[in-house]
Design a protein around this motif. Sequence first.
Motif, PDB file in Angstrom:
ATOM      1  N   GLN A   1       0.773  -1.632   0.063  1.00 28.23           N
ATOM      2  CA  GLN A   1      -0.852   0.246  -0.160  1.00 28.23           C
ATOM      3  C   GLN A   1       0.679   0.797   0.012  1.00 28.23           C
ATOM      4  OE1 GLN A   1      -2.243  -0.499   3.351  1.00 28.23           O
ATOM      5  NE2 GLN A   1      -3.874  -1.637   2.117  1.00 28.23           N
ATOM      6  N   THR A   2       2.030   1.630   0.608  1.00 29.42           N
ATOM      7  CA  THR A   2       2.769   2.386   1.180  1.00 29.42           C
ATOM      8  C   THR A   2       3.348   2.495  -0.349  1.00 29.42           C
ATOM      9  OG1 THR A   2       3.652   1.570   3.111  1.00 29.42           O
ATOM     10  CG2 THR A   2       4.863   3.243   1.806  1.00 29.42           C
ATOM     11  N   ILE A   3       4.113   1.397  -1.413  1.00 29.60           N
ATOM     12  CA  ILE A   3       4.647   1.356  -2.297  1.00 29.60           C
ATOM     13  C   ILE A   3       3.531   1.913  -3.469  1.00 29.60           C
ATOM     14  CG2 ILE A   3       6.027   0.807  -4.820  1.00 29.60           C
ATOM     15  CD1 ILE A   3       7.388  -1.631  -2.336  1.00 29.60           C
ATOM     16  N   LYS A   4       2.724   1.178  -3.461  1.00 29.33           N
ATOM     17  CA  LYS A   4       1.112   2.030  -4.722  1.00 29.33           C
ATOM     18  C   LYS A   4       1.026   3.921  -4.200  1.00 29.33           C
ATOM     19  CE  LYS A   4      -3.440   0.885  -6.101  1.00 29.33           C
ATOM     20  NZ  LYS A   4      -4.252   2.244  -5.355  1.00 29.33           N
ATOM     21  N   GLN A   5       0.837   4.036  -3.361  1.00 30.22           N
ATOM     22  CA  GLN A   5       0.885   5.389  -2.597  1.00 30.22           C
ATOM     23  C   GLN A   5       1.587   6.581  -3.181  1.00 30.22           C
ATOM     24  OE1 GLN A   5      -0.215   5.612   1.648  1.00 30.22           O
ATOM     25  NE2 GLN A   5      -2.240   4.810   1.530  1.00 30.22           N
ATOM     26  N   PHE A   6       3.159   5.850  -2.767  1.00 27.94           N
ATOM     27  CA  PHE A   6       3.688   7.086  -3.314  1.00 27.94           C
ATOM     28  C   PHE A   6       3.901   6.618  -4.411  1.00 27.94           C
ATOM     29  CE2 PHE A   6       8.756   6.724  -5.150  1.00 27.94           C
ATOM     30  CZ  PHE A   6       8.721   8.088  -4.104  1.00 27.94           C
ATOM     31  N   LYS A   7       3.637   5.544  -5.492  1.00 30.12           N
ATOM     32  CA  LYS A   7       3.654   5.997  -7.548  1.00 30.12           C
ATOM     33  C   LYS A   7       2.292   6.988  -7.397  1.00 30.12           C
ATOM     34  CE  LYS A   7       5.868   1.138  -8.194  1.00 30.12           C
ATOM     35  NZ  LYS A   7       5.241   0.784  -9.151  1.00 30.12           N
ATOM     36  N   ASP A   8       1.605   6.706  -7.134  1.00 34.52           N
ATOM     37  CA  ASP A   8       0.416   7.732  -6.886  1.00 34.52           C
ATOM     38  C   ASP A   8       0.467   9.052  -7.329  1.00 34.52           C
ATOM     39  OD1 ASP A   8      -1.030   5.151  -7.897  1.00 34.52           O
ATOM     40  OD2 ASP A   8      -2.277   5.171  -5.807  1.00 34.52           O
ATOM     41  N   HIS A   9       1.171   9.347  -5.683  1.00 34.62           N
ATOM     42  CA  HIS A   9       1.762  10.778  -5.864  1.00 34.62           C
ATOM     43  C   HIS A   9       2.161  11.059  -6.640  1.00 34.62           C
ATOM     44  CE1 HIS A   9      -1.007  11.416  -1.971  1.00 34.62           C
ATOM     45  NE2 HIS A   9      -1.212  10.294  -1.909  1.00 34.62           N
ATOM     46  N   ALA A  10       3.337  10.048  -6.912  1.00 38.39           N
ATOM     47  CA  ALA A  10       4.477  10.989  -7.998  1.00 38.39           C
ATOM     48  C   ALA A  10       3.305  11.051  -9.278  1.00 38.39           C
ATOM     49  CB  ALA A  10       5.677   9.558  -7.471  1.00 38.39           C
ATOM     50  N   ASN A  11       2.760   9.816  -9.901  1.00 34.74           N
ATOM     51  CA  ASN A  11       2.347  10.351 -10.856  1.00 34.74           C
ATOM     52  C   ASN A  11       1.556  12.123 -10.946  1.00 34.74           C
ATOM     53  OD1 ASN A  11       3.393   8.009 -12.094  1.00 34.74           O
ATOM     54  ND2 ASN A  11       1.500   7.193 -11.507  1.00 34.74           N
ATOM     55  N   LYS A  12       0.945  11.573 -10.179  1.00 33.24           N
ATOM     56  CA  LYS A  12      -0.611  12.918  -9.416  1.00 33.24           C
ATOM     57  C   LYS A  12       1.215  14.638  -9.809  1.00 33.24           C
ATOM     58  CE  LYS A  12      -4.306  13.823  -6.641  1.00 33.24           C
ATOM     59  NZ  LYS A  12      -4.669  13.614  -5.745  1.00 33.24           N
ATOM     60  N   VAL A  13       2.188  14.203  -8.744  1.00 32.50           N
ATOM     61  CA  VAL A  13       3.292  15.739  -8.894  1.00 32.50           C
ATOM     62  C   VAL A  13       3.760  15.976 -11.206  1.00 32.50           C
ATOM     63  CG1 VAL A  13       5.155  16.075  -8.005  1.00 32.50           C
ATOM     64  CG2 VAL A  13       4.038  15.160  -6.396  1.00 32.50           C
ATOM     65  N   SER A  14       3.936  14.425 -11.316  1.00 29.63           N
ATOM     66  CA  SER A  14       4.726  14.630 -13.113  1.00 29.63           C
ATOM     67  C   SER A  14       3.849  15.225 -13.370  1.00 29.63           C
ATOM     68  CB  SER A  14       4.912  13.109 -12.998  1.00 29.63           C
ATOM     69  OG  SER A  14       4.336  12.693 -13.146  1.00 29.63           O
ATOM     70  N   GLU A  15       2.060  15.262 -13.155  1.00 33.63           N
ATOM     71  CA  GLU A  15       1.556  15.748 -14.249  1.00 33.63           C
ATOM     72  C   GLU A  15       0.997  16.458 -14.263  1.00 33.63           C
ATOM     73  OE1 GLU A  15      -2.034  13.013 -13.868  1.00 33.63           O
ATOM     74  OE2 GLU A  15      -0.716  10.986 -14.914  1.00 33.63           O
ATOM     75  N   GLU A  16       1.038  17.863 -12.581  1.00 34.99           N
ATOM     76  CA  GLU A  16       0.221  18.623 -12.669  1.00 34.99           C
ATOM     77  C   GLU A  16       0.702  19.672 -13.381  1.00 34.99           C
ATOM     78  OE1 GLU A  16       0.994  19.259  -8.421  1.00 34.99           O
ATOM     79  OE2 GLU A  16      -0.928  17.905  -8.142  1.00 34.99           O
ATOM     80  N   PRO A  17       2.527  20.094 -13.890  1.00 29.20           N
ATOM     81  CA  PRO A  17       2.621  20.893 -14.144  1.00 29.20           C
ATOM     82  C   PRO A  17       2.444  20.523 -15.708  1.00 29.20           C
ATOM     83  CG  PRO A  17       4.383  19.505 -13.134  1.00 29.20           C
ATOM     84  CD  PRO A  17       3.663  19.339 -12.980  1.00 29.20           C
ATOM     85  N   LEU A  18       2.454  19.441 -16.470  1.00 28.78           N
ATOM     86  CA  LEU A  18       1.822  18.836 -18.257  1.00 28.78           C
ATOM     87  C   LEU A  18       0.595  19.937 -17.918  1.00 28.78           C
ATOM     88  CD1 LEU A  18       2.774  15.905 -18.460  1.00 28.78           C
ATOM     89  CD2 LEU A  18       3.887  17.408 -19.027  1.00 28.78           C
ATOM     90  N   GLU A  19      -0.304  19.281 -16.830  1.00 31.93           N
ATOM     91  CA  GLU A  19      -1.326  19.940 -16.825  1.00 31.93           C
ATOM     92  C   GLU A  19      -1.819  21.875 -17.028  1.00 31.93           C
ATOM     93  OE1 GLU A  19      -3.897  18.782 -13.873  1.00 31.93           O
ATOM     94  OE2 GLU A  19      -3.989  16.569 -14.626  1.00 31.93           O
ATOM     95  N   ASP A  20      -0.779  22.872 -15.941  1.00 31.88           N
ATOM     96  CA  ASP A  20      -0.805  23.549 -16.344  1.00 31.88           C
ATOM     97  C   ASP A  20      -0.136  24.484 -17.423  1.00 31.88           C
ATOM     98  OD1 ASP A  20      -1.517  23.724 -13.617  1.00 31.88           O
ATOM     99  OD2 ASP A  20       0.129  23.667 -12.523  1.00 31.88           O
ATOM    100  N   LYS A  21       0.881  23.805 -17.567  1.00 32.96           N
ATOM    101  CA  LYS A  21       1.248  24.205 -19.992  1.00 32.96           C
ATOM    102  C   LYS A  21       0.539  24.127 -20.196  1.00 32.96           C
ATOM    103  CE  LYS A  21       6.288  23.097 -18.502  1.00 32.96           C
ATOM    104  NZ  LYS A  21       7.199  22.218 -18.909  1.00 32.96           N
ATOM    105  N   THR A  22      -0.098  23.380 -20.059  1.00 31.05           N
ATOM    106  CA  THR A  22      -1.543  22.793 -21.055  1.00 31.05           C
ATOM    107  C   THR A  22      -2.693  24.221 -21.218  1.00 31.05           C
ATOM    108  OG1 THR A  22      -2.764  20.844 -19.897  1.00 31.05           O
ATOM    109  CG2 THR A  22      -1.386  20.268 -21.798  1.00 31.05           C
ATOM    110  N   SER A  23      -2.869  24.503 -20.353  1.00 31.33           N
ATOM    111  CA  SER A  23      -4.325  25.225 -19.784  1.00 31.33           C
ATOM    112  C   SER A  23      -3.620  26.696 -20.580  1.00 31.33           C
ATOM    113  CB  SER A  23      -4.852  25.401 -18.358  1.00 31.33           C
ATOM    114  OG  SER A  23      -3.277  25.756 -17.381  1.00 31.33           O
TER     115      SER A  23
END
Length: 66
Positions: free
Chosen positions: A34-56
């Motif tokens: 569960q810890t590894i899954k949460q870490f991966k989910d948050h890492a993916n979320k953080v890496s996607e945020e700048p892309l969403e900001d740039k596209t907007s």
Amino acid sequence: MARLGPMELVLILGIALVVFGPKKLPEIGKAMGQTIKQFKDHANKVSEEPLEDKTSVLKEEESLDA
């Protein structure tokens, strides 16, 4: 750094079995998973945020140019 071979993994699992006991190992494994899954989910979320900001920003610039 050397990679872990099958004998090393067996040794580590044997020591964990002695230290924690057979009843605690599944709980520990589940918690680690569960810890590894949460870490991966948050890492993916953080890496996607700048892309969403740039596209907007790009969409806003295109709407202002039109």
